[in-house]
Design a protein around this motif. Structure first.
Motif, PDB file in Angstrom:
ATOM      1  N   GLN A 212      59.346  41.803  52.947  1.00 12.24           N
ATOM      2  CA  GLN A 212      57.966  42.129  52.611  1.00 12.24           C
ATOM      3  C   GLN A 212      57.154  40.859  52.342  1.00 12.24           C
ATOM      4  N   PRO A 213      55.840  40.912  52.586  1.00  7.75           N
ATOM      5  CA  PRO A 213      55.002  39.743  52.307  1.00  7.75           C
ATOM      6  C   PRO A 213      55.038  39.356  50.832  1.00  7.75           C
ATOM      7  N   ILE A 214      54.846  38.078  50.592  1.00  8.40           N
ATOM      8  CA  ILE A 214      54.702  37.551  49.232  1.00  8.40           C
ATOM      9  C   ILE A 214      53.324  36.912  49.154  1.00  8.40           C
ATOM     10  N   VAL A 215      52.533  37.301  48.165  1.00 11.80           N
ATOM     11  CA  VAL A 215      51.150  36.810  48.076  1.00 11.80           C
ATOM     12  C   VAL A 215      50.900  36.185  46.706  1.00 11.80           C
ATOM     13  N   ASN A 216      50.576  34.892  46.730  1.00 11.84           N
ATOM     14  CA  ASN A 216      50.167  34.158  45.524  1.00 11.84           C
ATOM     15  C   ASN A 216      51.148  34.348  44.357  1.00 11.84           C
ATOM     16  N   LYS A 217      52.400  34.108  44.651  1.00  6.38           N
ATOM     17  CA  LYS A 217      53.428  34.233  43.614  1.00  6.38           C
ATOM     18  C   LYS A 217      53.674  32.856  42.994  1.00  6.38           C
ATOM     19  N   VAL A 218      53.564  32.758  41.674  1.00  8.81           N
ATOM     20  CA  VAL A 218      53.742  31.490  40.974  1.00  8.81           C
ATOM     21  C   VAL A 218      55.220  31.279  40.653  1.00  8.81           C
ATOM     22  N   VAL A 219      55.721  30.091  40.996  1.00  7.14           N
ATOM     23  CA  VAL A 219      57.110  29.760  40.684  1.00  7.14           C
ATOM     24  C   VAL A 219      57.202  29.415  39.198  1.00  7.14           C
ATOM     25  N   PRO A 220      58.034  30.131  38.434  1.00 10.60           N
ATOM     26  CA  PRO A 220      58.112  29.891  36.987  1.00 10.60           C
ATOM     27  C   PRO A 220      58.710  28.526  36.644  1.00 10.60           C
ATOM     28  N   LYS A 221      58.559  28.140  35.405  1.00  7.86           N
ATOM     29  CA  LYS A 221      59.138  26.907  34.901  1.00  7.86           C
ATOM     30  C   LYS A 221      60.651  26.921  35.088  1.00  7.86           C
ATOM     31  N   ASP A 222      61.195  25.777  35.519  1.00  7.20           N
ATOM     32  CA  ASP A 222      62.652  25.597  35.674  1.00  7.20           C
ATOM     33  C   ASP A 222      63.263  26.552  36.698  1.00  7.20           C
ATOM     34  N   GLU A 223      62.453  26.988  37.674  1.00  7.35           N
ATOM     35  CA  GLU A 223      62.985  27.825  38.754  1.00  7.35           C
ATOM     36  C   GLU A 223      62.447  27.320  40.090  1.00  7.35           C
ATOM     37  N   TYR A 224      63.161  27.703  41.168  1.00  5.75           N
ATOM     38  CA  TYR A 224      62.829  27.191  42.498  1.00  5.75           C
ATOM     39  C   TYR A 224      62.875  28.323  43.513  1.00  5.75           C
ATOM     40  N   PHE A 225      61.997  28.200  44.527  1.00  4.82           N
ATOM     41  CA  PHE A 225      61.967  29.172  45.620  1.00  4.82           C
ATOM     42  C   PHE A 225      62.648  28.533  46.816  1.00  4.82           C
ATOM     43  N   VAL A 226      63.698  29.195  47.317  1.00  2.00           N
ATOM     44  CA  VAL A 226      64.496  28.624  48.406  1.00  2.00           C
ATOM     45  C   VAL A 226      64.527  29.568  49.602  1.00  2.00           C
ATOM     46  N   MET A 227      64.695  28.980  50.790  1.00  2.00           N
ATOM     47  CA  MET A 227      64.803  29.765  52.013  1.00  2.00           C
ATOM     48  C   MET A 227      65.812  29.104  52.949  1.00  2.00           C
ATOM     49  N   GLY A 228      66.440  29.914  53.787  1.00  2.00           N
ATOM     50  CA  GLY A 228      67.291  29.377  54.835  1.00  2.00           C
ATOM     51  C   GLY A 228      66.449  28.962  56.025  1.00  2.00           C
ATOM     52  N   ASP A 229      66.917  27.973  56.783  1.00  2.00           N
ATOM     53  CA  ASP A 229      66.174  27.531  57.966  1.00  2.00           C
ATOM     54  C   ASP A 229      66.213  28.566  59.081  1.00  2.00           C
ATOM     55  N   ASP A 230      67.250  29.393  59.111  1.00  2.00           N
ATOM     56  CA  ASP A 230      67.298  30.518  60.043  1.00  2.00           C
ATOM     57  C   ASP A 230      66.595  31.692  59.369  1.00  2.00           C
ATOM     58  N   ARG A 231      65.314  31.778  59.574  1.00  2.00           N
ATOM     59  CA  ARG A 231      64.495  32.721  58.829  1.00  2.00           C
ATOM     60  C   ARG A 231      64.802  34.182  59.148  1.00  2.00           C
ATOM     61  N   LYS A 232      65.409  34.426  60.303  1.00  2.00           N
ATOM     62  CA  LYS A 232      65.736  35.804  60.674  1.00  2.00           C
ATOM     63  C   LYS A 232      67.023  36.282  60.013  1.00  2.00           C
ATOM     64  N   ASN A 233      67.889  35.332  59.610  1.00  2.00           N
ATOM     65  CA  ASN A 233      69.231  35.701  59.143  1.00  2.00           C
ATOM     66  C   ASN A 233      69.586  35.005  57.836  1.00  2.00           C
ATOM     67  N   SER A 234      68.682  35.051  56.895  1.00  2.00           N
ATOM     68  CA  SER A 234      68.934  34.385  55.621  1.00  2.00           C
ATOM     69  C   SER A 234      68.606  35.303  54.450  1.00  2.00           C
ATOM     70  N   SER A 235      69.581  35.474  53.581  1.00  2.00           N
ATOM     71  CA  SER A 235      69.335  36.141  52.309  1.00  2.00           C
ATOM     72  C   SER A 235      68.907  35.061  51.329  1.00  2.00           C
ATOM     73  N   ASP A 236      67.647  35.089  50.913  1.00  2.00           N
ATOM     74  CA  ASP A 236      67.134  33.990  50.091  1.00  2.00           C
ATOM     75  C   ASP A 236      66.094  34.504  49.103  1.00  2.00           C
ATOM     76  N   SER A 237      65.255  33.609  48.610  1.00  2.00           N
ATOM     77  CA  SER A 237      64.295  33.972  47.562  1.00  2.00           C
ATOM     78  C   SER A 237      63.303  35.039  47.998  1.00  2.00           C
ATOM     79  N   ARG A 238      63.120  35.209  49.285  1.00  2.00           N
ATOM     80  CA  ARG A 238      62.243  36.286  49.767  1.00  2.00           C
ATOM     81  C   ARG A 238      62.796  37.648  49.377  1.00  2.00           C
ATOM     82  N   LEU A 239      64.125  37.719  49.223  1.00  2.00           N
ATOM     83  CA  LEU A 239      64.801  38.985  48.912  1.00  2.00           C
ATOM     84  C   LEU A 239      65.122  39.112  47.433  1.00  2.00           C
ATOM     85  N   TRP A 240      65.767  38.074  46.867  1.00  2.00           N
ATOM     86  CA  TRP A 240      66.296  38.221  45.504  1.00  2.00           C
ATOM     87  C   TRP A 240      65.650  37.313  44.462  1.00  2.00           C
TER      88      TRP A 240
END
Length: 236
Positions: free
Chosen positions: A126-154
């Motif tokens: 699902q789309p993510i819109v204007n989400k602020v990354v909290p203190k001491d946390e990071y948003f990560v993604m896999g380079d294979d965007r079609k086959n990555s379980s990452d911050s977009r999901l969890w």
């Protein structure tokens, strides 16, 4: 007289052997504290990392500075703390992230992600819109965007979950991406610092399995230092 000389030689020899053993053990301990080897298991960092490759992870650098956008990091997986994941940091604390389709924006600046191959581009989430990354946390993604379980999901990765930075691919040899991982900081060079970034901010899976930690990135020079010190000592 000869006996004394022979005895002195034997003492020197024993002392050098003991010193060598101690230095070898010390080097091994330091190197194993500084770096760790991991086996890549899965496709979600293609084409930057391939399945079954071995990578060397620098565990020291983040004690000196914070993780940065573009770094490839190994971390304890938030969905399952029994597993380690490897992904790329896309947004750091205080950043505002928007992902609509395949367009990724940080602080309202669209990224031109050179490390994402068009054949691996996609977004099953699902789309993510204007989400602020909290203190001491990071948003990560896999380079294979079609086959990555990452911050977009969890969601975000807590700072304390990050084990270190993936620095080097060392096996198999002669593959198309052997050696140090490329510096991609230029992708994020034009991303402005978000005005909301303050100390009061609130807030197929790609796995890696730990193997024996032998070798180093930061401490490659240690043997040379010891040799120089040893020679200086002999000259005295």
């Amino acid at each position: 007289m000869k006996d004394k000389k022979e005895l002195s030689k034997q003492h020197r020899l024993m002392r050098e052997i003991i010193e060598t053993v101690i230095l070898t053990i010390l080097m091994f301990v330091i190197i194993n504290l500084a770096v760790q080897n991991y086996d890549v298991d899965g496709p979600s960092m293609e084409p930057s990392l391939h399945n079954k490759e071995r990578i060397m992870v620098d565990k020291v650098s983040y004690h000196l500075h914070d993780p940065a956008r573009g770094d490839v990091v190994v971390f304890v997986a938030p969905p399952d703390p029994a597993l380690n994941y490897v992904k790329r940091i896309i947004a750091v604390p205080g950043d505002v992230i928007t992902i609509q389709g395949t367009t990724v924006k940080i602080n309202n600046t669209a990224l031109q992600e050179t490390y994402v191959d068009p054949s691996y581009q996609g977004n099953p989430y699902q789309p993510i819109v204007n989400k602020v990354v909290p203190k001491d946390e990071y948003f990560v993604m896999g380079d294979d965007r079609k086959n990555s379980s990452d911050s977009r999901l969890w969601g975000f990765v807590p700072r304390q979950n990050i084990i270190g930075r993936a620095a080097l691919v060392y096996w198999p040899l002669n593959d198309n991406n052997s050696g140090f991982l490329p510096d991609v900081s230029s992708v994020f060079a034009h991303v402005p610092t978000n005005a909301t970034r303050t100390d009061n901010l609130s807030g197929n899976v790609h796995l890696v399995s730990s193997t024996s930690g032998e070798g180093g990135v930061i401490f490659f020079a240690i043997p040379g230092v010891f040799l120089v010190c040893s020679r200086c000592k002999k000259k005295r």
